[in-house]
Write an enzyme that holds these catalytic residues in place. Sequence first.
Site, PDB file in Angstrom:
ATOM      1  N   ARG A 239     -23.625 -23.439 -47.164  1.00 44.18           N
ATOM      2  CA  ARG A 239     -24.725 -22.392 -46.579  1.00 44.18           C
ATOM      3  C   ARG A 239     -26.054 -23.204 -46.653  1.00 44.18           C
ATOM      4  O   ARG A 239     -26.041 -23.737 -47.931  1.00 44.18           O
ATOM      5  CB  ARG A 239     -24.593 -21.137 -47.160  1.00 44.18           C
ATOM      6  CG  ARG A 239     -23.935 -20.129 -46.653  1.00 44.18           C
ATOM      7  CD  ARG A 239     -24.165 -19.620 -45.208  1.00 44.18           C
ATOM      8  NE  ARG A 239     -23.228 -18.614 -44.807  1.00 44.18           N
ATOM      9  CZ  ARG A 239     -22.184 -18.755 -43.993  1.00 44.18           C
ATOM     10  NH1 ARG A 239     -21.686 -20.097 -43.667  1.00 44.18           N
ATOM     11  NH2 ARG A 239     -21.330 -17.872 -43.596  1.00 44.18           N
ATOM     12  N   GLU A 268     -31.242 -21.690 -39.686  1.00 45.20           N
ATOM     13  CA  GLU A 268     -30.655 -22.382 -38.285  1.00 45.20           C
ATOM     14  C   GLU A 268     -30.949 -21.366 -37.333  1.00 45.20           C
ATOM     15  O   GLU A 268     -31.069 -20.096 -37.375  1.00 45.20           O
ATOM     16  CB  GLU A 268     -29.114 -22.166 -38.578  1.00 45.20           C
ATOM     17  CG  GLU A 268     -28.536 -23.200 -39.658  1.00 45.20           C
ATOM     18  CD  GLU A 268     -27.110 -22.988 -39.946  1.00 45.20           C
ATOM     19  OE1 GLU A 268     -26.550 -22.242 -39.345  1.00 45.20           O
ATOM     20  OE2 GLU A 268     -26.553 -23.618 -41.048  1.00 45.20           O
ATOM     21  N   HIS A 286     -23.595 -26.922 -37.512  1.00 44.10           N
ATOM     22  CA  HIS A 286     -22.669 -25.863 -38.173  1.00 44.10           C
ATOM     23  C   HIS A 286     -21.642 -25.807 -37.292  1.00 44.10           C
ATOM     24  O   HIS A 286     -21.271 -24.708 -36.844  1.00 44.10           O
ATOM     25  CB  HIS A 286     -23.544 -24.625 -38.130  1.00 44.10           C
ATOM     26  CG  HIS A 286     -23.027 -23.435 -39.054  1.00 44.10           C
ATOM     27  ND1 HIS A 286     -23.757 -22.588 -39.979  1.00 44.10           N
ATOM     28  CD2 HIS A 286     -21.671 -23.502 -39.730  1.00 44.10           C
ATOM     29  CE1 HIS A 286     -22.846 -21.671 -40.839  1.00 44.10           C
ATOM     30  NE2 HIS A 286     -21.700 -22.572 -40.687  1.00 44.10           N
TER      31      HIS A 286
END
Length: 327
Positions: A239, A268, A286
Amino acid sequence: MSEHTTPLSPSFEVLAVMRMSPLMEPLLRAQFTVHDRLHESDPAAFEAVAPRIRGLVASGESKVGAALMDRLPALEIISVMGVGYDGIDVAAAKARGVVVTHTPDVLNDDVADLALALMLAGSRQIVAADRYIRDGKWPGGPMPLARKLSGSRLGVVGMGRIGQAIARRAQAFDMPVAYHTRQPKPDLPYPHVASLVELAANSDVLVVITPGGAATRHLINAEVLAALGPQGLLVNVARGSVVDETALIEALESGALGGAALDVFADEPNVPERLRALPQVVLTPHIGSATRSTREAMAGLAVENLRAKAAGGAVVTAVVTAVPECR
């Protein structure tokens, strides 16, 4: 599904708080009455259906807090399509008798594969080499020499299922593996290092694959990055919150850290320009679990968790994959 098709469980109404993927949406609508982000698009309509909502479907990046749960008195389950669930207030869910489920295991291979790809790309400058040819620089001379990956010392931050999959792959590259977790795992063949700074200091590559959330926020800080050093490579497939992004940028700009290969970011999909401008950094959006077969498996499991709950399935069965706090 045709608009005339009746869902298998029409009385089990579900609120999607994520943008549903085309792999998941047909499965959901075939079985449940689905309200797609109605709380955002039409608050008045949402208030009308809120008392009937029994399930939430979310992604690993969704934020579901106590305030939203308070508006859903019939809520029974929050089904996360992803292994991470740090955006879900699990304590608030438990206090309301709501089970939180996720989709572990089915994405282990993809995330581990990407971690190895990032290790190779970051060490061998693969992205920079591609640009070198496309920009017409090769006729002017060879690129600077890269770093060798085989035989490099690997430190793994977090040693769950994905961390172990990464470690197994690294052994094919003859990489000595050590790891850091809060508690050692005696059944593993790798040495446990209690100090994260010590692990970084004795690693050439540091891979981060620990859960997000408050407990791990900025776990990778300036001290850890300095210990990893000017020849070290940081790989993050966990993360964005786990890494102090400002400290990372400063370490890369100053040369205190050799390089980074990142699949996740603090805000993000917004990635700082300073980070995007650094030539020794590899960036991916991601995509750890982003293969069709894995996303199909994740969607299927997330929907099956809802289906089992709708059918009265126990939360500890093999079907309902409850998060650890809800088991």
